[in-house]
Design a protein around this motif. Structure first.
Motif, PDB file in Angstrom:
ATOM      1  N   ARG A  11       0.831  -1.204   0.000  1.00 19.95           N
ATOM      2  CA  ARG A  11       0.000   0.000   0.000  1.00 19.95           C
ATOM      3  C   ARG A  11       0.868   1.258   0.000  1.00 19.95           C
ATOM      4  NH1 ARG A  11      -1.668   3.958   2.801  1.00 19.95           N
ATOM      5  NH2 ARG A  11      -0.532   3.401   4.683  1.00 19.95           N
ATOM      6  N   LEU A  12       1.898   1.267   0.839  1.00 23.89           N
ATOM      7  CA  LEU A  12       2.787   2.429   0.908  1.00 23.89           C
ATOM      8  C   LEU A  12       3.556   2.639  -0.394  1.00 23.89           C
ATOM      9  CD1 LEU A  12       4.168   2.089   4.554  1.00 23.89           C
ATOM     10  CD2 LEU A  12       2.625   3.855   3.672  1.00 23.89           C
ATOM     11  N   LEU A  13       4.076   1.553  -0.960  1.00 22.82           N
ATOM     12  CA  LEU A  13       4.794   1.665  -2.235  1.00 22.82           C
ATOM     13  C   LEU A  13       3.881   2.200  -3.330  1.00 22.82           C
ATOM     14  CD1 LEU A  13       6.935  -1.606  -2.287  1.00 22.82           C
ATOM     15  CD2 LEU A  13       7.809   0.729  -2.419  1.00 22.82           C
ATOM     16  N   ASN A  14       2.660   1.705  -3.366  1.00 25.85           N
ATOM     17  CA  ASN A  14       1.712   2.150  -4.378  1.00 25.85           C
ATOM     18  C   ASN A  14       1.405   3.637  -4.203  1.00 25.85           C
ATOM     19  OD1 ASN A  14       0.164   1.328  -6.680  1.00 25.85           O
ATOM     20  ND2 ASN A  14      -1.672   1.521  -5.420  1.00 25.85           N
ATOM     21  N   ALA A  15       1.245   4.078  -2.963  1.00 29.94           N
ATOM     22  CA  ALA A  15       0.989   5.494  -2.701  1.00 29.94           C
ATOM     23  C   ALA A  15       2.190   6.350  -3.108  1.00 29.94           C
ATOM     24  CB  ALA A  15       0.659   5.700  -1.227  1.00 29.94           C
ATOM     25  N   GLN A  16       3.395   5.900  -2.797  1.00 33.90           N
ATOM     26  CA  GLN A  16       4.601   6.640  -3.174  1.00 33.90           C
ATOM     27  C   GLN A  16       4.731   6.723  -4.691  1.00 33.90           C
ATOM     28  OE1 GLN A  16       7.638   4.423  -1.149  1.00 33.90           O
ATOM     29  NE2 GLN A  16       7.297   5.455   0.811  1.00 33.90           N
ATOM     30  N   ASN A  17       4.442   5.620  -5.375  1.00 36.84           N
ATOM     31  CA  ASN A  17       4.513   5.632  -6.832  1.00 36.84           C
ATOM     32  C   ASN A  17       3.480   6.592  -7.405  1.00 36.84           C
ATOM     33  OD1 ASN A  17       6.541   3.782  -6.600  1.00 36.84           O
ATOM     34  ND2 ASN A  17       5.419   2.073  -7.480  1.00 36.84           N
ATOM     35  N   GLY A  18       2.310   6.641  -6.786  1.00 33.93           N
ATOM     36  CA  GLY A  18       1.291   7.593  -7.219  1.00 33.93           C
ATOM     37  C   GLY A  18       1.776   9.027  -7.085  1.00 33.93           C
ATOM     38  N   GLU A  19       2.490   9.315  -6.008  1.00 34.85           N
ATOM     39  CA  GLU A  19       3.056  10.656  -5.819  1.00 34.85           C
ATOM     40  C   GLU A  19       4.121  10.953  -6.879  1.00 34.85           C
ATOM     41  OE1 GLU A  19       4.406  11.108  -1.781  1.00 34.85           O
ATOM     42  OE2 GLU A  19       2.444  10.541  -0.984  1.00 34.85           O
ATOM     43  N   LEU A  20       4.940   9.961  -7.207  1.00 33.14           N
ATOM     44  CA  LEU A  20       5.942  10.149  -8.261  1.00 33.14           C
ATOM     45  C   LEU A  20       5.265  10.434  -9.606  1.00 33.14           C
ATOM     46  CD1 LEU A  20       8.528   7.331  -7.428  1.00 33.14           C
ATOM     47  CD2 LEU A  20       8.937   9.802  -7.364  1.00 33.14           C
ATOM     48  N   ILE A  21       4.207   9.719  -9.894  1.00 31.30           N
ATOM     49  CA  ILE A  21       3.479   9.923 -11.148  1.00 31.30           C
ATOM     50  C   ILE A  21       2.875  11.323 -11.170  1.00 31.30           C
ATOM     51  CG2 ILE A  21       1.414   9.208 -12.445  1.00 31.30           C
ATOM     52  CD1 ILE A  21       2.139   6.299 -11.527  1.00 31.30           C
ATOM     53  N   THR A  22       2.285  11.749 -10.070  1.00 36.63           N
ATOM     54  CA  THR A  22       1.705  13.088  -9.989  1.00 36.63           C
ATOM     55  C   THR A  22       2.768  14.154 -10.198  1.00 36.63           C
ATOM     56  OG1 THR A  22      -0.056  12.325  -8.524  1.00 36.63           O
ATOM     57  CG2 THR A  22       0.426  14.692  -8.491  1.00 36.63           C
ATOM     58  N   THR A  23       3.932  13.970  -9.589  1.00 40.41           N
ATOM     59  CA  THR A  23       5.028  14.927  -9.748  1.00 40.41           C
ATOM     60  C   THR A  23       5.458  15.012 -11.204  1.00 40.41           C
ATOM     61  OG1 THR A  23       5.791  14.543  -7.498  1.00 40.41           O
ATOM     62  CG2 THR A  23       7.402  15.472  -9.041  1.00 40.41           C
ATOM     63  N   ARG A  24       5.607  13.855 -11.848  1.00 40.27           N
ATOM     64  CA  ARG A  24       6.006  13.849 -13.267  1.00 40.27           C
ATOM     65  C   ARG A  24       4.939  14.503 -14.138  1.00 40.27           C
ATOM     66  NH1 ARG A  24      10.320  11.610 -15.715  1.00 40.27           N
ATOM     67  NH2 ARG A  24      11.653  10.369 -14.403  1.00 40.27           N
ATOM     68  N   LEU A  25       3.669  14.199 -13.858  1.00 39.94           N
ATOM     69  CA  LEU A  25       2.590  14.797 -14.647  1.00 39.94           C
ATOM     70  C   LEU A  25       2.573  16.314 -14.494  1.00 39.94           C
ATOM     71  CD1 LEU A  25      -0.359  12.293 -14.089  1.00 39.94           C
ATOM     72  CD2 LEU A  25       0.839  12.753 -16.229  1.00 39.94           C
ATOM     73  N   ASN A  26       2.760  16.789 -13.263  1.00 41.14           N
ATOM     74  CA  ASN A  26       2.790  18.240 -13.039  1.00 41.14           C
ATOM     75  C   ASN A  26       3.953  18.885 -13.780  1.00 41.14           C
ATOM     76  OD1 ASN A  26       0.507  18.207 -11.427  1.00 41.14           O
ATOM     77  ND2 ASN A  26       1.658  18.052  -9.518  1.00 41.14           N
ATOM     78  N   HIS A  27       5.114  18.236 -13.737  1.00 46.49           N
ATOM     79  CA  HIS A  27       6.283  18.762 -14.455  1.00 46.49           C
ATOM     80  C   HIS A  27       6.010  18.815 -15.953  1.00 46.49           C
ATOM     81  CE1 HIS A  27      10.162  18.383 -16.585  1.00 46.49           C
ATOM     82  NE2 HIS A  27      10.546  19.267 -15.688  1.00 46.49           N
TER      83      HIS A  27
END
Length: 150
Positions: free
Chosen positions: A99-115
């Motif tokens: 669950r934690l890894l999936n949440a962290q990956n979601g944050e990485l994806i959001t960061t990349r999308l924002n960039h």
């Protein structure tokens, strides 16, 4: 199938999921993202999520049929009575890690999308500005207000 065997099967699938999530994190942190590889990882994750959902549904159904309370207290009591409490606790810990890894990956994806969105906005704004004046000469101001002359 015994509860211990069922929990072992769930744990194996969770271990596979954690491995995929770690691979996804590495791919997301790479300087250049391989979209095809991420799509393959996403397909593998979805298959594991579906399988884990099915296994969890089976476990909950058996727990209910055996007369145990719903939720974590009933699951823990069933595991304790079946002599596999350690397996249950290990599986829960692994599920939390996933669950934690999936949440962290979601944050990485959001960061990349924002960039990427900021980059596209910049390019869109730059493309909308005339780079040359009516006389055909470059305007004094460069992109985003950066001077184009030395």
């Amino acid at each position: 199938m015994s509860l211990a065997a069922h929990l072992a099967r769930q744990q194996q699938r969770l271990e596979s999921l954690v491995t995929l999530l770690e691979q996804e994190r590495e791919a997301l942190c790479a300087g250049r993202v391989d979209g095809q590889h991420l799509n393959e990882l996403a397909a593998g994750k979805q298959a594991l999520f579906d399988e884990l959902d099915h296994l969890e549904s089976q476990r909950r159904s058996a727990q209910h049929k055996l007369g145990y309370a719903e939720g974590l207290p009933g699951a823990e009591a069933a595991a304790r009575d079946a002599g596999c409490l350690d397996g249950w606790l290990a599986m829960r810990d692994l599920a939390e890690r996933a669950r934690l890894l999936n949440a962290q990956n979601g944050e990485l994806i959001t960061t990349r999308l924002n960039h990427n969105q900021r980059t596209l906005n910049f390019l869109h704004e730059a493309a909308g500005k005339a780079l040359y004046g009516p006389d055909g000469q470059a305007k004094r101001r460069g992109l985003a207000g950066i001077a184009s002359q030395a």
